[in-house]
Design a protein around this motif. Structure first.
Motif, PDB file in Angstrom:
ATOM      1  N   MET A   4       0.759  -1.401  -0.085  1.00  0.00           N
ATOM      2  CA  MET A   4       0.349   0.073  -0.076  1.00  0.00           C
ATOM      3  C   MET A   4       0.784   0.916   0.406  1.00  0.00           C
ATOM      4  O   MET A   4       1.826   1.113   0.790  1.00  0.00           O
ATOM      5  CB  MET A   4      -0.960   0.268   1.713  1.00  0.00           C
ATOM      6  CG  MET A   4      -2.028   1.068   0.996  1.00  0.00           C
ATOM      7  SD  MET A   4      -3.198   1.051   2.788  1.00  0.00           S
ATOM      8  CE  MET A   4      -4.203  -0.570   2.542  1.00  0.00           C
ATOM      9  N   VAL A   5       0.163   2.246  -1.074  1.00  0.00           N
ATOM     10  CA  VAL A   5       1.111   3.837  -0.651  1.00  0.00           C
ATOM     11  C   VAL A   5       0.028   4.982  -0.874  1.00  0.00           C
ATOM     12  O   VAL A   5      -1.284   3.879  -0.116  1.00  0.00           O
ATOM     13  CB  VAL A   5       1.482   4.153  -1.873  1.00  0.00           C
ATOM     14  CG1 VAL A   5       2.740   3.016  -2.816  1.00  0.00           C
ATOM     15  CG2 VAL A   5       0.978   3.855  -3.260  1.00  0.00           C
ATOM     16  N   LEU A   6       0.662   5.520   0.197  1.00  0.00           N
ATOM     17  CA  LEU A   6      -0.300   6.987  -0.027  1.00  0.00           C
ATOM     18  C   LEU A   6      -0.326   8.079  -0.964  1.00  0.00           C
ATOM     19  O   LEU A   6       1.013   7.958  -1.186  1.00  0.00           O
ATOM     20  CB  LEU A   6      -0.079   7.917   1.093  1.00  0.00           C
ATOM     21  CG  LEU A   6      -0.740   8.701   1.715  1.00  0.00           C
ATOM     22  CD1 LEU A   6      -2.409   8.395   1.570  1.00  0.00           C
ATOM     23  CD2 LEU A   6      -0.511   9.571   2.795  1.00  0.00           C
ATOM     24  N   PHE A  66       4.177   8.769   0.076  1.00  0.00           N
ATOM     25  CA  PHE A  66       4.686   7.684   0.671  1.00  0.00           C
ATOM     26  C   PHE A  66       4.364   6.210   0.535  1.00  0.00           C
ATOM     27  O   PHE A  66       3.963   5.709   0.126  1.00  0.00           O
ATOM     28  CB  PHE A  66       3.759   7.799   2.523  1.00  0.00           C
ATOM     29  CG  PHE A  66       4.203   8.828   3.283  1.00  0.00           C
ATOM     30  CD1 PHE A  66       4.910   9.159   4.076  1.00  0.00           C
ATOM     31  CD2 PHE A  66       3.568   9.954   3.222  1.00  0.00           C
ATOM     32  CE1 PHE A  66       5.390  10.318   4.910  1.00  0.00           C
ATOM     33  CE2 PHE A  66       3.543  11.431   3.766  1.00  0.00           C
ATOM     34  CZ  PHE A  66       4.854  11.093   4.465  1.00  0.00           C
ATOM     35  N   ARG A  67       5.322   5.637   1.235  1.00  0.00           N
ATOM     36  CA  ARG A  67       5.871   4.150   0.767  1.00  0.00           C
ATOM     37  C   ARG A  67       6.422   3.303   1.420  1.00  0.00           C
ATOM     38  O   ARG A  67       7.447   4.104   2.632  1.00  0.00           O
ATOM     39  CB  ARG A  67       6.142   3.570  -0.867  1.00  0.00           C
ATOM     40  CG  ARG A  67       7.942   3.766  -0.864  1.00  0.00           C
ATOM     41  CD  ARG A  67       8.850   5.028  -0.760  1.00  0.00           C
ATOM     42  NE  ARG A  67       9.841   5.576  -1.360  1.00  0.00           N
ATOM     43  CZ  ARG A  67      10.241   5.934  -0.462  1.00  0.00           C
ATOM     44  NH1 ARG A  67      10.505   6.762   0.476  1.00  0.00           N
ATOM     45  NH2 ARG A  67      12.409   6.412  -0.782  1.00  0.00           N
ATOM     46  N   ARG A  87       9.476   2.982   9.309  1.00  0.00           N
ATOM     47  CA  ARG A  87       9.392   2.212   7.858  1.00  0.00           C
ATOM     48  C   ARG A  87       8.145   2.972   6.455  1.00  0.00           C
ATOM     49  O   ARG A  87       8.752   1.704   5.384  1.00  0.00           O
ATOM     50  CB  ARG A  87       8.504   0.221   7.855  1.00  0.00           C
ATOM     51  CG  ARG A  87       9.439  -0.134   8.788  1.00  0.00           C
ATOM     52  CD  ARG A  87      10.621  -1.151   8.043  1.00  0.00           C
ATOM     53  NE  ARG A  87      11.456  -2.046   8.893  1.00  0.00           N
ATOM     54  CZ  ARG A  87      12.037  -1.579  10.016  1.00  0.00           C
ATOM     55  NH1 ARG A  87      12.068  -0.334  10.110  1.00  0.00           N
ATOM     56  NH2 ARG A  87      12.521  -2.192  10.902  1.00  0.00           N
ATOM     57  N   LEU A  88       7.807   3.835   7.061  1.00  0.00           N
ATOM     58  CA  LEU A  88       6.671   4.729   6.001  1.00  0.00           C
ATOM     59  C   LEU A  88       7.757   5.945   6.219  1.00  0.00           C
ATOM     60  O   LEU A  88       8.269   6.685   7.035  1.00  0.00           O
ATOM     61  CB  LEU A  88       5.626   5.007   7.192  1.00  0.00           C
ATOM     62  CG  LEU A  88       4.587   5.584   5.410  1.00  0.00           C
ATOM     63  CD1 LEU A  88       4.297   4.703   4.208  1.00  0.00           C
ATOM     64  CD2 LEU A  88       3.501   6.211   6.616  1.00  0.00           C
ATOM     65  N   PHE A  93       7.068  14.953  -1.775  1.00  0.00           N
ATOM     66  CA  PHE A  93       6.398  14.933  -0.287  1.00  0.00           C
ATOM     67  C   PHE A  93       7.375  15.812   0.185  1.00  0.00           C
ATOM     68  O   PHE A  93       7.356  16.942   0.874  1.00  0.00           O
ATOM     69  CB  PHE A  93       6.097  13.782  -0.286  1.00  0.00           C
ATOM     70  CG  PHE A  93       5.029  14.835   0.825  1.00  0.00           C
ATOM     71  CD1 PHE A  93       4.065  14.766   0.680  1.00  0.00           C
ATOM     72  CD2 PHE A  93       4.890  14.370   2.097  1.00  0.00           C
ATOM     73  CE1 PHE A  93       2.440  15.438   1.116  1.00  0.00           C
ATOM     74  CE2 PHE A  93       4.721  14.872   3.258  1.00  0.00           C
ATOM     75  CZ  PHE A  93       2.776  15.400   2.926  1.00  0.00           C
ATOM     76  N   GLN A  94       9.044  15.199   0.524  1.00  0.00           N
ATOM     77  CA  GLN A  94       9.261  15.484   1.822  1.00  0.00           C
ATOM     78  C   GLN A  94      10.175  17.418   1.244  1.00  0.00           C
ATOM     79  O   GLN A  94      10.181  17.568   2.562  1.00  0.00           O
ATOM     80  CB  GLN A  94      10.259  14.617   1.918  1.00  0.00           C
ATOM     81  CG  GLN A  94      11.665  15.041   2.704  1.00  0.00           C
ATOM     82  CD  GLN A  94      12.925  14.930   2.501  1.00  0.00           C
ATOM     83  OE1 GLN A  94      13.380  14.089   1.459  1.00  0.00           O
ATOM     84  NE2 GLN A  94      13.225  16.034   2.502  1.00  0.00           N
TER      85      GLN A  94
END
Length: 571
Positions: A248-250, A269-270, A285-286, A292-293
């Motif tokens: 899953m990712v955001l 995020f991954r 871990r995420l 984004f960062q």
């Protein structure tokens, strides 16, 4: 070489020697003359073995003149070159263009954002050089932010953090703030939560291949319309480590029909299962994706102007979506092309250099053959010389080429006046010497008589370089000693009248005593060179910049019991 060719070589060599001497306000250098001489006169190349001897005599004549005489002679011989030098002196010192919309900000704040996956190669120096210069221009701030949020594919090197800061210090700049993105995970999580609440992000469990097909066809992901509550619950599960890499990712919700597929619903995020090498960050871990960062950090640290590669234009567009959700104003952006650097056969890549070191092809990051800042530093290149060269490239959107000769020329200006002179004979041929004085006394520096002379004992034999051994019956001038004639495999002193050099074309060569000398290993980009230096070189100390006459400038790396190691800087 016939007389007509010799005369043409002398004329062209004099022009270039005068140009070199006037430009740098120091003695001309044979190596610096040979490049343009042979480049502009390809008909000289078949005689390449003889021409350095002719050039040496011309250079000796030029070096016997004072600065005024050199300018006057250059004006007679090549007035266009003198005009070129004078016009360079009149140019505005500001090389960098003004930053856009500076008046809109109370203070200019810029950042360098290195990935600490290894020490810097030469190309990395451009960013701090330019940002540091802009800081000085605008009395602004310079932030160093380590973008270390990829513990797997661009895994941080724990030694690189300090190594990069050390490189920035060597270049002459001190950051106002130093941040590590891996210390700021909770900040990114908080902004992700706010973005979810604003309806600007969703969790997606599509495979990469499935999402790519949807994205490229402009179709929405089936997870795109999740309610914020569901997305928030799944995001917290991501934070808590309940998903593995790839599950899953955001994603940031953008425009699924945007004309540029790369901007459609990008990953924010991954999950990365590989722990971060920093102890402070190994529990996470995420991890945020760079766009984004970096976007969050640029806003929170007050960055006003960003410099980035022209190939990263999509980054600003992705980040603009995030900024719109938060109602933030995006910083000013200056895009520039890549810098390409000549001379090195090694690819300008941290991963490539790492591999070559691991395979033993390079001794380390400061191997003279490595295209790294550490290598240049060990070779005695001043940080200021690199900065001046990088700033001189400007901020064009076109790719630019940096000739290392430019760095060397800048460095020569910085060190030439202070560097004492010594003789180093490579692969020396020992020749008996008779009839002359006990010692030679060349100047410590040809432009500074007040510094005095060296004393080089001659003894019964001297060392000369193989290419300097004259034909039987010919004369050469042992610099600082006098004129000698070569016959029966030996040298005989024949006088100290310098006119034989000026009027009769006797070549000037350097030498070393056969007995009293210093063993030297000179490390170069082509490999190690063994030689013997005059005894006074034993007084040089580690880190000294010196010039081995007719060889080039070197940095003294070690001195121990009449044995020395030097690193070759440049001609």
């Amino acid at each position: 070489m016939d007389e007509d060719l010799r005369t043409r070589v002398q004329t062209e060599a004099e022009k270039h020697a005068l140009f070199n001497a006037v430009k740098y306000e120091s003695d001309a250098d044979v190596g610096a003359v040979m490049g343009p001489l042979m480049g502009e006169n390809p008909e000289f190349r078949p005689h390449g073995g003889e021409i350095p001897g002719v050039v040496g005599g011309v250079v000796a004549d030029v070096n016997a003149m004072d600065h005024g005489e050199r300018r006057e002679r250059l004006g007679e011989l090549a007035p266009d070159l003198l005009d070129e030098l004078d016009s360079e002196d009149e140019e505005d010192e500001q090389v960098l263009s003004d930053l856009p919309n500076v008046d809109n900000y109370d203070e200019v704040r810029m950042r360098a954002a290195p990935n600490p996956n290894g020490p810097w190669h030469i190309g990395h120096a451009r960013m701090p050089a330019v940002i540091g210069t802009y800081k000085e221009m605008y009395d602004g701030s310079f932030i160093v932010r380590f973008d270390d949020t990829d513990p797997e594919t661009k895994r941080p090197d724990l030694d690189a953090y300090d190594a990069i800061l050390d490189d920035i210090d060597y270049l002459g700049f001190e950051p106002d703030d130093v941040l590590r993105a891996s210390d700021r995970l909770d900040i990114y999580y908080d902004h992700a939560r706010e973005l979810i609440e604003n309806g600007g992000a969703y969790t997606c469990s599509c495979t990469g291949e499935a999402f790519s097909e949807l994205k490229n066809s402009g179709e929405p992901c089936p997870h795109r319309d999740k309610d914020p509550e569901t997305t928030m619950t799944e995001f917290e599960a991501l934070v808590d480590g309940e998903y593995s890499s790839g599950e899953m990712v955001l994603r940031v919700k953008t425009d699924i029909e945007h004309k540029n597929p790369a901007l459609r619903d990008f990953v924010a995020f991954r999950v990365i299962d590989t722990p971060h090498p920093r102890e402070e960050a190994e529990k996470y871990r995420l991890w945020p994706m760079l766009d984004f960062q970096s976007g969050i950090d640029d806003h929170l640290t007050g960055v006003t102007h960003i410099i980035r590669g022209i190939d990263l234009q999509d980054s600003a567009k992705r980040q603009q979506f995030v900024y719109d959700y938060f109602d933030w104003e995006y910083p000013e952006v200056v895009h520039w092309g890549h810098v390409q650097i000549d001379e090195y056969g090694v690819k300008m890549s941290t991963s490539t250099i790492k591999q070559l070191i691991a395979e033993g092809e390079l001794d380390g990051w400061d191997d003279p053959r490595a295209p790294t800042i550490k290598s240049l530093r060990r070779r005695g290149i001043r940080g200021e010389a690199i900065v001046e060269s990088m700033v001189g490239l400007g901020t064009s959107t076109s790719n630019v080429d940096l000739a290392m000769s430019t760095v060397y020329a800048n460095n020569r200006e910085l060190i030439d006046d202070d560097a004492p002179r010594y003789f180093l004979v490579r692969d020396g041929v020992e020749l008996p010497l008779s009839g002359g004085p006990d010692a030679g006394h060349p100047p410590i520096h040809p432009d500074h008589e007040e510094r005095g002379n060296r004393t080089i004992p001659a003894g019964d034999a001297v060392l000369v370089e193989p290419s300097d051994v004259p034909q039987s019956g010919e004369r050469v001038w042992l610099k600082g000693y006098g004129c000698v004639r070569y016959e029966d495999d030996a040298l005989e002193y024949v006088g100290d009248d310098i006119d034989v050099v000026r009027n009769e074309g006797v070549d000037v060569i350097h030498w070393a005593p056969a007995e009293e000398n210093v063993s030297v290993t000179m490390r170069t980009t082509e490999g190690d060179v063994a030689g013997r230096a005059e005894p006074d070189f034993g007084d040089a100390t580690v880190d000294d910049a010196v010039q081995f006459e007719r060889v080039g400038f070197v940095r003294v790396d070690s001195q121990d019991d009449d044995e020395a190691v030097t690193y070759f800087s440049h001609d």
